[in-house]
Design a protein around this motif. Structure first.
Motif, mmCIF file in Angstrom:
data_model
loop_
_atom_site.group_PDB
_atom_site.id
_atom_site.type_symbol
_atom_site.label_atom_id
_atom_site.label_comp_id
_atom_site.label_asym_id
_atom_site.label_seq_id
_atom_site.Cartn_x
_atom_site.Cartn_y
_atom_site.Cartn_z
ATOM 1 N N ASP A 185 -0.344 -4.207 -3.863
ATOM 2 C CA ASP A 185 -0.461 -4.561 -2.448
ATOM 3 C C ASP A 185 -0.472 -6.070 -2.218
ATOM 4 O OD1 ASP A 185 -3.101 -4.995 -3.388
ATOM 5 O OD2 ASP A 185 -3.940 -4.553 -1.419
ATOM 6 N N HIS A 188 2.986 -6.745 -1.608
ATOM 7 C CA HIS A 188 3.333 -6.187 -0.293
ATOM 8 C C HIS A 188 2.875 -7.146 0.814
ATOM 9 C CE1 HIS A 188 2.815 -1.924 -2.221
ATOM 10 N NE2 HIS A 188 3.813 -2.607 -2.762
ATOM 11 N N LYS A 189 1.663 -7.662 0.681
ATOM 12 C CA LYS A 189 1.115 -8.561 1.698
ATOM 13 C C LYS A 189 1.896 -9.866 1.770
ATOM 14 C CE LYS A 189 -3.606 -6.735 1.453
ATOM 15 N NZ LYS A 189 -5.007 -6.992 1.020
ATOM 16 N N ARG A 219 3.698 0.567 3.461
ATOM 17 C CA ARG A 219 3.109 0.443 4.800
ATOM 18 C C ARG A 219 2.454 -0.926 5.006
ATOM 19 N NH1 ARG A 219 2.110 3.749 9.011
ATOM 20 N NH2 ARG A 219 3.052 5.483 7.861
ATOM 21 N N THR A 220 1.789 -1.452 3.982
ATOM 22 C CA THR A 220 1.145 -2.765 4.117
ATOM 23 C C THR A 220 2.183 -3.853 4.369
ATOM 24 O OG1 THR A 220 -0.717 -2.141 2.706
ATOM 25 C CG2 THR A 220 -0.282 -4.492 2.952
ATOM 26 N N ARG A 223 3.387 -3.483 7.976
ATOM 27 C CA ARG A 223 2.399 -3.921 8.963
ATOM 28 C C ARG A 223 2.315 -5.449 9.027
ATOM 29 N NH1 ARG A 223 -0.872 -0.482 11.492
ATOM 30 N NH2 ARG A 223 -0.989 1.699 10.817
ATOM 31 N N TYR A 224 2.343 -6.095 7.883
ATOM 32 C CA TYR A 224 2.317 -7.558 7.871
ATOM 33 C C TYR A 224 3.567 -8.123 8.540
ATOM 34 C CZ TYR A 224 -1.828 -8.642 5.040
ATOM 35 O OH TYR A 224 -3.117 -8.828 4.598
#
Length: 242
Positions: A185, A188-189, A219-220, A223-224
């Motif tokens: 993640d 991902h972020k 999804r992360t 969303r970012y």
């Protein structure tokens, strides 16, 4: 500006302003527990503005002394060394010195001395300026994200911030496509964040990427990437995740 500063004196100053209670909280915040991404890191308990002030006061620290700071077991000592490195890079127009500082930084990353998200994010977007006009930059960035080291990978992603600021979103878009299936993640972020920044400068680039990949993005990351879009549009892209 302290022209006679040394790593030893800076360490003394950091110890003077350390806060054991804050250090305990930081152990949790930076996930230093066994199996955490910051496993084994140690903290003195110093807030970032304090660390930055100490770095600014010691901006002329020789590279040999910066090396002593970045070799510390304490997170904040490494942070100050890295912050001084960034300040020196930003200050100089000497291309040979810029290369020296960039190469030194990259060595630290690969030696796992730049080993948490805050250390990467406070350095790579600025040191990445060295790559902006280099013809082999894209190939170099792709090599970084193929590393087995999470922090080398995140550094590769965050280097693209310099390109975004220079008006070139391509490195971010290319690396983001290649990292869609990354398991962590923190990648991902970082990737979602860079896509969001790319969108601030060219919304068509972000929307084009989302049109192709929203359904498959973690999804992360999604969303970012969409955080600054209007609520109705955010809902549209999230709906593609099912």
């Amino acid at each position: 500006m302290n022209k006679s500063s040394t790593a030893a004196k800076i360490k003394q100053e950091l110890n003077r302003v350390s806060n054991p209670k804050l250090a305990k909280d930081q152990l949790w915040f930076y996930q230093t527990q066994k199996g955490g991404y910051g496993e084994g890191d140690k903290f003195l308990g110093i807030r970032v503005p304090q660390s930055r002030a100490i770095a600014k006061a010691n901006v002329n620290l020789p590279l040999s002394e910066i090396a002593k700071l970045t070799d510390s077991k304490y997170h904040e000592v490494r942070f100050v060394g890295l912050a001084i490195l960034v300040l020196q890079f930003q200050k100089t127009k000497d291309t040979a010195l810029q290369k020296q500082l960039f190469d030194f930084y990259l060595k630290l990353v690969k030696q796992n001395r730049v080993n948490n998200w805050d250390l990467v994010d406070a350095t790579a977007p600025y040191l990445g300026n060295y790559l902006v006009d280099k013809p082999e930059a894209m190939k170099f960035l792709q090599q970084l994200i193929k590393s087995k080291n999470l922090w080398v990978q995140r550094t590769g992603v965050m280097f693209t911030f310099a390109f975004i600021r220079a008006g070139n979103n391509k490195p971010t878009l290319v690396l983001s496509r290649q990292l869609l299936n990354h398991p962590h993640d923190l990648i991902h972020k970082a990737t979602g964040w860079m896509l969001r920044e790319a969108g601030k400068r060219n919304i068509a680039d972000l929307r084009g990427f989302l049109s192709e990949h929203a359904a498959e993005m973690p999804r992360t990351m999604l969303r970012y990437a969409i955080e600054k879009l209007p609520e109705t549009e955010r809902k549209k892209w999230l709906a593609k995740k099912g």
